[in-house]
Design a protein around this motif. Structure first.
Motif, PDB file in Angstrom:
ATOM      1  N   ALA A 164     187.233 105.874  22.233  1.00  0.00           N
ATOM      2  CA  ALA A 164     187.814 105.089  21.151  1.00  0.00           C
ATOM      3  C   ALA A 164     189.324 104.945  21.287  1.00  0.00           C
ATOM      4  O   ALA A 164     189.905 103.942  20.861  1.00  0.00           O
ATOM      5  CB  ALA A 164     187.466 105.709  19.800  1.00  0.00           C
TER       6      ALA A 164
ATOM      7  N   ASP B 143     190.979 104.559  24.072  1.00  0.00           N
ATOM      8  CA  ASP B 143     191.141 103.390  24.936  1.00  0.00           C
ATOM      9  C   ASP B 143     190.871 102.129  24.139  1.00  0.00           C
ATOM     10  O   ASP B 143     191.524 101.103  24.323  1.00  0.00           O
ATOM     11  CB  ASP B 143     190.157 103.449  26.120  1.00  0.00           C
ATOM     12  N   GLY B 144     189.862 102.208  23.260  1.00  0.00           N
ATOM     13  CA  GLY B 144     189.538 101.074  22.417  1.00  0.00           C
ATOM     14  C   GLY B 144     190.717 100.657  21.558  1.00  0.00           C
ATOM     15  O   GLY B 144     190.993  99.466  21.394  1.00  0.00           O
ATOM     16  N   LEU B 145     191.432 101.635  21.025  1.00  0.00           N
ATOM     17  CA  LEU B 145     192.607 101.319  20.207  1.00  0.00           C
ATOM     18  C   LEU B 145     193.679 100.634  21.044  1.00  0.00           C
ATOM     19  O   LEU B 145     194.330  99.696  20.595  1.00  0.00           O
ATOM     20  CB  LEU B 145     193.189 102.590  19.585  1.00  0.00           C
ATOM     21  N   ARG B 146     193.855 101.142  22.259  1.00  0.00           N
ATOM     22  CA  ARG B 146     194.845 100.508  23.128  1.00  0.00           C
ATOM     23  C   ARG B 146     194.444  99.074  23.442  1.00  0.00           C
ATOM     24  O   ARG B 146     195.284  98.173  23.436  1.00  0.00           O
ATOM     25  CB  ARG B 146     194.949 101.254  24.451  1.00  0.00           C
TER      26      ARG B 146
END
Lengths: 225, 211, 241
Positions: free
Chosen positions: A82, A84-87
């Motif tokens: 997640a 990485d998902g935010l990035r």
């Protein structure tokens, strides 16, 4: 999309996860409660000591529980990549910070209401200066949540993060504990004029913490670990 | 991925609208190349440009314009399919309407209110695709999209890729399913030992990535 | 990479050693004992410079951290300097606290006093420890640099806030209690203030020497990491040949 709307989106996401998983409600609030009880074991309840030190005990319990809240706020970003998902999401780093810190702050406020009742009941405290107490609580909570969220993202993804975050946060927020306790004492003693200057100190701290967070969160989120 | 360099001296040129198959053995650097293009891995030396953005300085403006589908779904276990999707869609300024349409497109309609932790592997992959599409990206980066899926799942992936290509999106697919993807791809490039194998056009300097 | 210490550093070390030796003479023999505190007061000649160095070291860490964060000036050296200075800083902070405690016992009657300076120094100590723990989470400057730099700056900004809030607290409850005798000393004559100034000078020399050597060690360490990385790259490329 403005920073504020993005922050609300992130805060909403975190709060929705909390509403579904109920970790704050079922684990963190009870933790705060048991800390209050442990204090009673550690200090003799019969000597009339507890009501006198109640403000300090309250803020210590809140501080310890906030470490759990902060750790939780970032552990939900560990699973499924997640973070990485935010990035990848395209959200602004400062907005993510504001959203996560706001979610932590709201959960802490809920905790503080419960612990406040606990202190009144368990330590036999008579409440005065409610306005001062309320303002102190809000400002101190913002300061705590903001500082904690900065350290939370700083330690996010590191293997030793569960022990690092407490070590990093506690020394940094000593002024918040000091200010909160003194303001509460002034309120309970019926001398609120002594307390308001502490609220100003807390407010300054909160502002600095929020500014630091908005600036630092984005770069820190990008750090690979 | 540790501290060791995975890509050393990779030269690659991709045109808009290309569907590129990245083949090669495990550990060759396919995933790293995709993550680099997504801006998830920092560029330590050399030059790279994706969608007109310089990877050395400008990773963030890139992110809204591309979608990455990898082994992880980037979702939250406690949120439902619909909630995860709406969060991702709203993050790039799209609405719930687009999110719901994407759910239907990958065939996850019946699971819209199932929480992520309860989804099967195939359903999770579909969710990842739904999120990728709902963001309406110019560039799609797919890291082994067929892995772990049953026949139905693989068919959905093929369909998604076909439609996306028809929409004019650029697609990079790292895969071991060579026969399958060769039917979808316009080009193939082999990655071995961190280097790009097949002959390519005039290239920028070597790309070095040390995560 | 040359692993030997340069001539300049050796000279610095010699100068530090000599000035410390001179300090020992000044502090133990030449300077007169304090009227009220007696010989215990001589601890001041180590406690005060140690405390000064604790803050100086942290200041250097903060400056090095800023230089790391600015993209144009970013360089491994700044990250290594920040770490080296912090390590030495934590030692001096600990030293200052212990010496202060030893000095305070015969003077105040207690091992500890919760005044602004002591309290702030104690918090500083833990801020340092947290920073050092954070440094161990990354093997190369690239991995840990930004994280540590931001932590160092937050801590640095926090120290005056801590000091200010405790000072304020003191002034608020001062009127109720009798002023506790601080570790204040009446500077009489020439030798007492001279020795104090000399002690700060000698310790600053010591700090400079220690930081230089520690930085050198860190550079060698980092160089080893970089070399390992280069070897790995070469191996990787060799696979395809």
């Amino acid at each position: 999309m403005t920073i504020l709307r993005e922050a609300l989106l992130v805060a909403g996401k975190d709060l929705r996860i909390e509403a579904r998983s109920r970790v704050a409600l079922q684990q963190i609030v009870p933790f705060g409660g048991i800390v209050l009880i442990v204090f009673a074991f550690a200090l003799d309840p019969d000597r009339g000591l507890l009501p006198r030190v109640a403000p300090g005990l309250f803020w210590t319990a809140v501080l310890l529980a906030s470490l759990l809240s902060i750790t939780r706020s970032f552990s939900i970003e560990e699973a499924n990549g997640a973070r990485d998902g935010l990035r990848l999401s395209g959200l602004d780093g400062g907005a993510i910070f504001l959203g996560k810190a706001a979610a932590v702050a709201l959960q802490l406020l809920l905790l503080e209401v419960v612990l406040g009742l606990g202190v009144v009941v368990l330590y036999d405290v008579s409440v005065r200066g409610v306005v001062l107490i309320a303002c102190t609580t809000v400002v101190a909570t913002v300061a705590l949540a903001a500082t904690g969220t900065v350290y939370g993202v700083l330690a996010a993804g590191l293997r030793a993060r569960e022990t690092l975050v407490p070590l990093l946060v506690l020394p940094a927020v000593t002024p918040v504990v000091l200010g909160g306790t003194r303001a509460f004492e002034a309120a309970l003693a019926g001398v609120p004029s002594d307390g308001w200057p502490w609220v100003q100190l807390l407010a300054a701290f909160a502002v600095l913490a929020v500014v630091a967070g908005v600036l630092a969160f984005g770069p820190l989120l990008e750090e690979d670990s | 991925m540790g501290r060791f360099p995975v890509l050393a001296g990779a030269d690659l040129d991709v045109d808009a609208g290309d569907v590129v198959l990245l083949s090669g053995p495990n550990g060759a650097g396919k995933t790293s190349l995709l993550r680099l293009c997504a801006g998830l891995l920092p560029l330590r030396s050399g030059a790279a440009e994706v969608l007109g953005c310089d990877l050395a300085h400008d990773r963030r403006s890139l992110r809204r314009r591309l979608s990455f589908v990898g082994h992880e779904t980037f979702c939250y276990d406690d949120l439902t399919v619909a909630e995860n999707l709406r969060f991702a869609a709203r993050a790039v300024g799209r609405g719930s309407g687009e999110a719901d349409f994407a759910i239907a497109r990958v065939g996850l309609g019946p699971q819209a209110n199932v929480v992520h932790s309860r989804l099967s592997q195939g359903q999770r992959r579909r969710l990842a695709f739904a999120i990728a599409l709902a963001r309406d990206p110019e560039l799609l980066l797919l890291d082994e999209p067929h892995a772990g899926l049953d026949a139905d799942g693989r068919a959905v992936v093929d369909e998604v890729v076909r439609v996306a290509a028809a929409d004019g999106r650029t697609i990079l697919i790292a895969s071991h399913e060579l026969d399958r993807v060769r039917q979808l791809a316009t080009r193939e490039v082999e990655i071995v030992g961190g280097q790009v194998r097949s002959p390519v056009g005039p290239a920028p300097e070597p790309v070095e990535v040390s995560p | 990479m040359n692993a030997r210490i340069g001539v300049g550093t050796k000279l610095l070390g010699a100068a530090a050693f000599l000035s410390l030796g001179a300090l020992a003479v000044f502090a133990l023999v030449v300077a007169p004992p304090d009227e009220r505190q007696g010989d215990a007061q001589r601890l001041m000649y180590v406690h005060v410079p140690a405390a000064w160095l604790a803050y100086l070291a942290f200041f250097v860490t903060a400056v090095a951290s800023v230089l790391w964060l600015i993209p144009r000036t970013r360089s491994t050296t700044w990250d290594l300097l920040a770490g080296a200075s912090a390590e030495i800083g934590v030692i001096f902070t600990g030293l200052a606290l212990v010496l202060g405690s030893l000095w305070g016992r015969p003077t105040w009657g207690t091992w500890w006093e919760w005044d602004a300076r002591v309290t702030t120094t104690a918090v500083l100590f833990f801020l340092y420890l947290g920073y050092l723990a954070l440094r161990r989470t990354g093997a190369t400057a690239q991995e840990r640099g930004t994280r540590c730099a931001i932590a160092a700056l937050i801590a640095f900004a926090d120290v005056p806030i801590v000091h200010f809030s405790v000072t304020w607290w003191e002034t608020l409850h001062q009127d109720a209690t009798v002023l506790d005798p601080k570790l204040e000393v009446n500077m009489e004559g020439f030798w007492m203030p001279f020795t104090l100034v000399w002690s700060v000078f000698a310790f600053t020399m010591l700090y400079s020497f220690l930081v230089t050597v520690r930085l050198r060690l860190a550079e060698l360490d980092e160089g080893r990491e970089e070399k390992a990385l280069e070897l790995a790259i070469a191996e990787r490329v060799a696979v395809t040949v």
